[in-house]
Design an enzyme around this catalytic site. Structure first.
Site, mmCIF file in Angstrom:
data_model
loop_
_atom_site.group_PDB
_atom_site.id
_atom_site.type_symbol
_atom_site.label_atom_id
_atom_site.label_comp_id
_atom_site.label_asym_id
_atom_site.label_seq_id
_atom_site.Cartn_x
_atom_site.Cartn_y
_atom_site.Cartn_z
ATOM 1 N N LYS A 52 -73.250 -27.988 10.801
ATOM 2 C CA LYS A 52 -74.492 -27.233 10.985
ATOM 3 C C LYS A 52 -75.469 -27.731 9.946
ATOM 4 C CE LYS A 52 -74.187 -22.818 13.118
ATOM 5 N NZ LYS A 52 -74.473 -21.432 13.077
ATOM 6 N N ASP A 67 -74.765 -10.559 11.493
ATOM 7 C CA ASP A 67 -75.350 -11.137 12.708
ATOM 8 C C ASP A 67 -74.249 -11.326 13.761
ATOM 9 O OD1 ASP A 67 -77.296 -12.179 14.348
ATOM 10 O OD2 ASP A 67 -77.194 -14.195 13.504
ATOM 11 N N VAL A 84 -76.841 -28.270 15.421
ATOM 12 C CA VAL A 84 -75.381 -28.215 15.331
ATOM 13 C C VAL A 84 -74.800 -29.464 16.004
ATOM 14 C CG1 VAL A 84 -73.334 -26.864 15.933
ATOM 15 C CG2 VAL A 84 -75.473 -25.693 15.456
ATOM 16 N N LEU A 139 -74.446 -30.356 19.661
ATOM 17 C CA LEU A 139 -73.939 -29.198 20.421
ATOM 18 C C LEU A 139 -75.063 -28.234 20.760
ATOM 19 C CD1 LEU A 139 -70.610 -28.401 18.506
ATOM 20 C CD2 LEU A 139 -70.838 -29.416 20.767
ATOM 21 N N GLY A 140 -76.171 -28.381 20.084
ATOM 22 C CA GLY A 140 -77.303 -27.503 20.391
ATOM 23 C C GLY A 140 -78.070 -27.148 19.141
ATOM 24 N N GLY A 191 -79.621 -23.794 16.994
ATOM 25 C CA GLY A 191 -79.699 -22.349 16.827
ATOM 26 C C GLY A 191 -80.984 -22.027 16.098
ATOM 27 N N SER A 192 -81.138 -20.769 15.717
ATOM 28 C CA SER A 192 -82.401 -20.393 15.086
ATOM 29 C C SER A 192 -82.543 -20.966 13.684
ATOM 30 C CB SER A 192 -82.553 -18.877 15.085
ATOM 31 O OG SER A 192 -81.350 -18.283 14.719
ATOM 32 N N PHE A 193 -81.429 -21.388 13.071
ATOM 33 C CA PHE A 193 -81.546 -21.947 11.715
ATOM 34 C C PHE A 193 -81.581 -23.476 11.679
ATOM 35 C CE2 PHE A 193 -79.869 -17.759 10.304
ATOM 36 C CZ PHE A 193 -80.969 -17.413 9.538
ATOM 37 N N GLY A 194 -81.085 -24.092 12.709
ATOM 38 C CA GLY A 194 -81.069 -25.555 12.675
ATOM 39 C C GLY A 194 -80.194 -26.155 13.752
#
Ligand SMILES: Nc1ncnc2c1ncn2[C@@H]1O[C@H](COP(=O)(O)OP(=O)(O)OP(=O)(O)O)[C@@H](O)[C@H]1O
Length: 570
Positions: free
Chosen positions: A57, A154, A39, A31-32, A34-37
């Site tokens: 995630k 956040d 998905v 799905l993409g 993010g800044s942490f990892g």
């Protein structure tokens, strides 16, 4: 650095469990990132909740010590016990291939950021009623978590998901879970646009900082741009701390503008809590409208009655044909026809049973809803809570009591008084369409079971908030429940974040342009520091977005340096 790969036929190319992650999740697609990892959309082959599609995630954690791992897992288990229709369900967490994995609910309508971009690109805006519907849900979710001493830290459009036009706040408590220390979590999570003045002034984060972020989000839903903007990272921070509170355009009511401005009070003690906002006259009126609409929508039992009648008719017709076939000499063609009719008969029987069950269910629910005293408008609560908190200026915009709905009138099947309920009456599309699209064709509404139960749960939470006694001191400082983890996790995760940000900008700009921009901005930051805070905009040729992100990267790198230094001295 994705660790799982999509594979043909939905089978994950990962170890153990016959291609399944944790022996139950099959990776369907990415799905993409993010800044942490990364998905992924996954299929839960052991789903017992009727929701097979879920989200995985995957967060690379580097060299975690076993005790740190256990703590993060325990904290995740705690999050999985929380349930609210406006909070993205957190199902499960585990370690797989040196990565911390979280399984959450899947929201097929993507995030609010995408939705707002779409609306903006189409040259439209959201109707106030839609904004308020979503705001109420977000406030209910925020209140539920704050009540349990869990902060988001956040909150932003990208962390709000849409599912059947209900909003769901994602990643609640996750930044703390991942960053170990809550103070660090706030400084280092994603974008600066939603950061509150107290956070930037390093005065600490509490539930009011989440309320600030929601105020920014409210502005964004109405204006489709960030509440505080600037050409570079620092100028955004300055606007947040010292700039004027923004105002909504005249298309939105003064009441809604006033709610937003309260949420964006620079002093946290002057900002209302989520519960206080919900108990304001304006929001209470809107919650009442929402409840009326729900009762109206859920009374779509007439549709089921129609379906039952249709099925009955069909059955009679089938019987007649069958009887006739017995007296007439049957040709092969007729026999074939009879077989088809028998199959249709079976199907009709099943449908009828389903329709009857649904009809009963909806009527039972309707009776339950009525008996939940929805007609009792919680004026008392409002009057008790009016102006509560440190600031006297919390507005009670309309001193008129809310009109109590006449019992006999409530029973009438006529056109509802409330314009939104009337809209639902005409369109019968309930919550299922986004109301900014006024020209979209009216769809027939068949509420699915999960949708009905989610709406019911939402209504229940609404009533609970209205029934609650206002707390004595809403601005009381909170003891965050989240763990105060060792600095190492922060550093390791911040390092990952810096690396991912660097990779993503470099990929987008190309290595050469990135290096040039990075060098220039580093120099600008150095000069800015030497000139003692004097602002200097980056070269406009760099493009505001790229420059902004590199500036952000430099900021994080400096913070990382500072952390390392602190670590050495402690
Ligand atoms: N539960 C979910 N349902 C549907 N899509 C999701 C879900 N969670 C994440 N996504 C999508 O996956 C992508 C990556 O999400 P993720 O939350 O990791 O990063 P982000 O929100 O883009 O950035 P950040 O990590 O800075 O918050 C986004 O496009 C997001 O919309």
């Amino acid at each position: 650095m994705p660790r799982f790969q999509e594979a043909e036929g939905g089978q994950a190319s990962t170890s153990g469990g016959g291609g399944l992650v944790a022996k139950r999740y099959s990776i369907l697609q990415s799905l993409g990132r993010g800044s942490f990892g990364s998905v992924y959309l996954v299929q839960d082959v052991k789903a017992t909740d009727g929701e097979e599609l879920k989200v995985l995630k995957q967060i690379p954690l580097g060299d975690l010590r076993p005790d740190e791992t256990v703590r993060a897992t325990q904290e995740a288990q705690l999050l999985s016990q929380l349930h609210h229709p406006a909070i993205l369900s957190f199902h499960h967490s585990f370690l797989e291939r040196d990565a911390f994995c979280i399984i959450t609910e899947y929201c097929q309508d993507r995030d609010l950021d995408c939705k707002l971009q779409e609306v903006k690109q189409a040259g439209r805006s959201l109707l106030e009623s839609q904004v308020i519907d979503w705001l109420i849900q977000l406030l209910l979710g925020l209140h539920y978590m704050h009540d349990r001493r869990i902060l988001h830290r956040d909150l932003k459009a990208k962390n709000v998901f849409l599912k059947r036009n209900l909003v769901k706040i994602g990643d609640f408590g996750v930044s703390c879970l991942l960053m170990g220390s809550c103070d660090q979590a706030t400084t280092f999570t994603g974008t600066p646009y939603y950061m509150s003045p107290e956070v930037l002034n390093q005065q600490g984060y509490d539930s009011k900082s989440d309320v600030w972020a929601l105020g920014c989000l409210l502005y964004e839903m109405c204006c489709l741009t960030h509440a505080f903007q600037g050409p570079n990272f620092l100028s955004v921070l300055m606007k947040i701390v010292e700039g004027e509170t923004p105002t909504l355009p005249p298309a939105y009511s003064p009441d809604l503008n006033s709610v937003m401005q309260r949420m964006l009070q620079k002093q946290p003690s002057c900002r209302p809590t989520a519960a206080e906002i919900l108990r304001s006259r304006f929001m209470e009126e809107n919650m009442q409208k929402m409840k009326d609409r729900f009762v109206f929508v859920s009374s779509g039992g007439d549709k089921d009655a129609e379906l039952i009648a249709k099925n009955m008719q069909m059955k009679v017709h089938l019987q007649t044909l069958r009887d006739r076939s017995e007296v007439e000499k049957m040709t092969p063609r007729e026999r074939m026809r009879l077989r088809k009719l028998q199959a249709a008969d079976e199907k009709a029987k099943r449908l009828r049973k389903l329709a009857e069950e649904k009809y009963q269910e909806i009527h039972t629910r309707r009776r339950e809803l009525r008996s939940r005293h929805f007609e009792r408008v919680s004026l008392d609560v409002l009057n008790e809570s009016g102006g509560g908190g440190a600031c006297q200026s919390w507005p009670i915009s309309n001193q008129e009591p809310i009109q109590k709905q006449d019992e006999s009138e409530a029973e009438l099947p006529g056109i509802p008084e409330d314009p939104r309920a009337a809209e639902a009456y005409y369109n019968q599309d309930g919550f299922d369409s986004c109301s900014e699209d006024e020209e979209s064709p009216a769809e027939t509404l068949y509420l699915s079971d999960p949708q009905v139960s989610e709406l019911e749960a939402m209504m229940k939470h609404m009533q609970d908030v209205l029934d609650e006694e206002p707390s004595g001191d809403p601005a009381a400082p909170e003891a965050p429940r989240s763990p105060q983890g060792p600095l190492m996790i922060n550093r390791s995760l911040l390092q990952t974040k810096v690396q991912l940000l660097r990779e993503s900008i470099s990929r987008r700009l190309g290595s050469e342009v990135f290096q040039k921009l990075y060098k220039n901005l580093k120099e600008v930051r150095r000069r800015r520091r030497d000139a003692d805070g004097e602002d200097e905009a980056p070269n406009p040729q760099d493009g505001p977005n790229d420059g902004f992100q590199v500036d952000q990267l430099l900021f994080y790198e400096e913070e990382l340096q500072r952390l390392k230094q602190d670590d050495r001295t402690s």
